[in-house]
Structure formats: C-alpha cells, structure tokens
Design an enzyme around this catalytic site. Structure first.
Site, short mmCIF file in Angstrom:
data_model
loop_
_atom_site.label_atom_id
_atom_site.label_comp_id
_atom_site.label_asym_id
_atom_site.label_seq_id
_atom_site.Cartn_x
_atom_site.Cartn_y
_atom_site.Cartn_z
N SER A 187 0.84 -1.19 -0.04
CA SER A 187 0.09 -0.05 0.03
C SER A 187 0.94 1.28 0.04
CB SER A 187 -0.96 0.01 1.27
OG SER A 187 -1.94 1.11 1.13
N GLU A 209 -9.04 -5.25 -4.05
CA GLU A 209 -8.42 -4.53 -2.98
C GLU A 209 -9.62 -3.81 -2.07
OE1 GLU A 209 -5.07 -4.13 -2.33
OE2 GLU A 209 -4.07 -4.74 -4.35
N HIS A 237 -7.47 -5.63 0.23
CA HIS A 237 -6.27 -4.85 0.57
C HIS A 237 -5.36 -5.27 1.50
CE1 HIS A 237 -3.57 -1.33 -0.19
NE2 HIS A 237 -3.97 -1.05 1.03
#
Length: 531
Positions: A221, A338, A439
């Site tokens: 991320s 995600e 995610h």
C-alpha cells in the site's frame, strides 16, 4: 531458629533468581552499532532487536531533515518497539485486529527493528527492509503482522522494519511559505528519514549478519508507494538493489510544489497563523498540530512527496521509469479485490448495493464518465456479478491494478533489469467470505505470519500453503533478483506484449494478460487517489 532459616531460604531464593536473571541478561545478544551498543532478545532461533535508534528526536527540527543520534557508551536495551510517529488515529478495522500493536506517539520516533539468525558471523545474508503502509499519513513498523521471526528463520534473511515521519510532520511543503533555508526540504523529510534508515543499514547491517550490497526494499500500500518513490529519489541511490511494490503503485507522480504549498497554506490558516509564521507552526505541540491537520482540507490524509528542485527533481514513474534505478529489478502486483477493504470498511452498504444504486455510486467516484455504458459493458463481461462486485472491481482497477500495470510497463520498456508481475486471487473465508481478496491480505503470506493474522486470513484452509508460496518467492527475489521457486510454475518477466502474471492462489499459475478485456475497458478511467 526456624524463622531465621525461612528468611535465609527466601534470601537464597531471591539471590538465585537474581543470578538467573543476570545470567539471562548476559546471554542476550549485544551488537555495537555505529551510535552505540544495543541489547536484543532471542526468539525461536532468531536474534531480535526492537526500537533501535537511527535518528535523533525530530521535535527540535520539525519540517527539517533529521539529525544523527547522539552516540551512547552504555548498552541500551532494544527489546521493545519504539514510538509511533504522530498521526491521526484511525478507527478499528476488524480484519486488522490481529495486527494491532499500539505504541505511544512522539516526534522522537526514528527507530527500526531487526530480525536475524546470525551476528558478526561473516555471512552475507540478503537484507529486506520493509516500509509500512498507511499511505504517507499513518502506520508504523511495529504491527504484529510485520513480526520478522518466521521470515528471517525461513529464508535466513535479515529483516528490518522502519518508523519514519508521516503526514504534515514528514511531507508538509512549508518551503513555499518561507525563505528560511532550514525548511527547504520540508516536503520530503519523511522520505529523507527513510534514506537515513537505509544509511544505517549500509553502515551497520554487517554486524547483524547481513550484506549491505544486497538490500531489497519492499512495502505494501503506502509502503509500496514509498519504495517506488525511492527508485527516483537521488539521496537513496546505491542504498538498495531490488524493489518489491505490493498494492502500492499509486505514486507514479509526486505532488507539485504548488499543490504542496496550497496544503501547507491551508494548515497555517486553520492553525490561525499568517503565511510566513512557519516557526510558530514548528513550535506547536505535536498533539495540537495533529488536530489542526484533522480540521484542514487535507483531513490529515492528503500527503505525498513533493517533486521539487531540491530533493526529488522528477516524478517517480511519470512520464517513464526513473533512469536512476534502471538496473534495479522490480516485483510488482496487487490483490484482486483490493477496495472491498478500503471502501467496504467505511461503507458496509456497498456489500448490499442494488443495481438501482450503482449508477449514482459510480458516478460519484467517476465524474464525467458514462457510467451507464460502463456498467453495461461490465455486466456483459461478468454476467454472474452483482452490483457490489462491479463497484469494487471498477474501483480496484482505477486505484490499484491500472497503476501497477503502468509501473510495470514503464519499467519493462526501460530495459536494464527484469520486472515481475503478480496478482493475489486467494479469497479469505473471514466474515463468510465477503471480503474476497482484500487490500493487505498479502501481508500475512509474505511475512509467513498466518498464526498472527487470523482476523485477516481465518482458519481451517490452506492459509499456510499460501504463505509458503509467497514468502518463498519474496525471499528468492531478495536473494537473486528472481522470484522463481520450485513450488511455482515458470515465472517469465513482464513486458507489454505478453504481460505474464503469476496468479497466487491455491494452485498458482501464470496467465498472460489476465483480465485483458477489463484492462482495455478501464484504460481511460481516471486514476484514483492514493490510499
């Protein structure tokens, strides 16, 4: 007499306990770093050093580059994680419950953590330096999900996780509000902290059994964005040799000085300060500045490195891959769904979205787009999907998959070093499977930390098999520059013609241009903001 004997016995037991404690302390691993000696602990055959200082307290130099730590002579305990850098505290996320590890916030936060199987033994272990997620605004290297015991033991690598300045403390471009040269690099001091940690690795990692000539930087991320930025960050040149960007290809561009200055001016306004009163903002108690950020237009969440003429002279991956890192191999990829986490956590109604709701919901995220036509095309491509499935797919592509492909394309076109692409498709069973492949799911597998990640990966399936596949591939890449392992099918390098992609699932496979029709359909979608 009996009473005296009991007292003597108790004293003897206490003395024995002190001797045992002293003996245990004497056996704790000690390493003399460039700043002074540190004492760690041992866990399951791995030497662990937590809260090792790589920089001095940043409070006296807020918005300025950090200073080296003051040297020390006496051995300092490195047995507990260091302070978290100041940030707005995020709400609880059930998927992250296993990873939560709260530590106090402070501007004295430049600490790192090291896991290794050997000390001063002459071996040249690959070094893996992890920069945490949370965009450029939240997080720390102290999450239980990043615990390095299993990865260090599994691959005989040296793992380092890092804390660095975030949000306004690391990226507020006050340089546009004052001529004071102390603040000339203010828009990038968080990234300069990362460079300082890599310099620490260069200068000290041999003592921890690592090879300073074989350093892989990786992150997920915001951490993936950070390592991508490092590839175009001149102060970092030569400090790393391989890069892994997990769900973090959003920093193809930094902020322009104008955008960075506008954010800084707004924070000054909210703080009740005049445009040039940077010293007053620099002297404000950090808790107050955090509150000011939260009230500003940025909401404390809109920060990234500034493409200036002082520290970062060009955008990381725009219009092309950075020449500085031409010879640095790249492993890049995403998770299939995600935004089921990013959007779904904050708005649970997205999981029960109706077809009637979908046009308006997509229209809000895609202004100016013919969402009716887009929905019709998606329904034709994916006839079994419900409205929520399409909503999450579109947003995952615009926020994650599209930029990862762009980054891989530009790096591959540059030549000089290989590029490898992956996509995680394994679905977590947590909460009845509604999250699918969210995610951050990859973190549990990359760190081989299934047992520390039950809230994310669940139980009763092939979770450990997925950890075996992914952690071994990451270790292989750190060791050799190729993620190929015996357990995986042949993994070709990525190029725009073939688009070979490793699909990580219970049965891993390579697909050429997976979801090709979606890729073509989403080619003109505007990219989303960095998460």
């Amino acid at each position: 007499m009996e009473k005296s004997m009991k007292i003597a016995t108790l004293l003897g037991s206490a003395a024995a306990g002190l001797l045992i404690a002293s003996s245990a302390a004497a056996q704790d691993p000690v390493v003399r770093t460039s700043a002074g000696p540190v004492r760690g602990t041992d866990e399951d055959g791995v030497h662990v050093f937590k809260g090792v200082r790589y920089g001095a307290d940043t409070a006296p130099v807020r918005f300025q580059p950090a200073r080296a730590p003051e040297p020390w002579r006496e051995t300092v305990d490195a047995k507990a994680y260091g302070n978290t850098c100041p940030q707005i505290t995020s709400g609880e996320v059930s998927l992250f419950a296993s990873w939560v590890n709260d530590t106090p916030q402070s501007e004295d936060c430049l600490f790192l953590n090291v896991w290794t199987r050997g000390l001063n033994d002459g071996k040249k272990r690959p070094v893996m330096v992890w920069f945490h997620g949370g965009g450029y605004v939240t997080g720390s290297g102290s999450s239980h999900g990043y615990d390095g015991v299993r990865l260090a033991k599994r691959g005989d690598v040296v793992l380092v996780t890092v804390n660095h300045r975030l949000n306004a403390f690391g990226y507020l471009n006050v340089a546009g509000l004052t001529d004071d040269p102390r603040y000339a690099k203010s828009g990038n001091v968080g990234s300069l902290d990362m460079v300082q940690s890599l310099q620490w690795v260069r200068d000290n990692i041999v003592k921890f059994g690592g090879d300073p000539g074989n350093v892989t930087i990786f992150g997920e991320s915001g951490g993936g964005a950070k390592v991508s930025t490092m590839m175009a960050f001149p102060p970092a040149k030569g400090l790393f040799h391989k890069v892994i960007a997990q769900s973090g290809s959003m920093s193809l561009k930094g902020f322009s000085p104008a955008i960075g200055t506008a954010i800084a001016a707004d924070i000054m306004r909210v703080a009740g300060l005049q445009r040039g009163e940077v010293d007053k903002l620099a002297a404000m108690p950090f808790e107050q500045l955090v509150k000011v950020e939260a009230k500003s237009k940025s909401r404390g969440a809109f920060f990234r490195p500034v493409t200036d003429s002082t520290v970062m002279p060009r955008d990381p991956f725009d219009p092309d891959a950075p020449p500085m890192s031409k010879d640095v191999p790249l492993l890049v990829g995403t998770n299939q769904t995600e935004t089921r986490l990013n959007i779904g956590v904050g708005d649970p109604s997205t999981f029960t979205m109706t077809w009637e709701d979908l046009p308006e919901r997509l229209g809000k995220t895609l202004p100016g787009t013919d969402v009716a036509a887009l929905i019709a095309q998606q329904r034709k491509l994916h006839p079994g999907d419900n409205a929520g499935d399409i909503f999450f797919r579109v947003n995952t592509w615009r926020n994650y998959r599209k930029t990862a492909i762009t980054q891989a394309e530009r790096k591959a076109a540059q030549g000089g070093a290989p590029v490898y692409m992956y996509q995680l498709q394994w679905k977590t069973p947590v909460d009845g499977g509604k999250w699918q492949t969210p995610h951050a799911l990859d973190i549990a597998f990359v760190f081989d930390n299934v047992a520390k990640s039950r809230s994310m990966v669940g139980e009763g399936g092939d979770q450990q098999h997925m950890a075996d596949l992914m952690s071994d591939a990451w270790i292989a890449f750190a060791r050799t520059g190729s993620p190929q392992t015996k357990a995986l099918p042949t993994w070709p390098t990525y190029d725009a013609a073939r688009r070979a992609t490793m699909i990580f699932d219970s049965k891993p496979r390579v697909e050429n241009d997976p979801e090709a029709k979606d890729r073509a359909l989403f080619a003109d979608l505007p990219a989303g903001r960095e998460g």
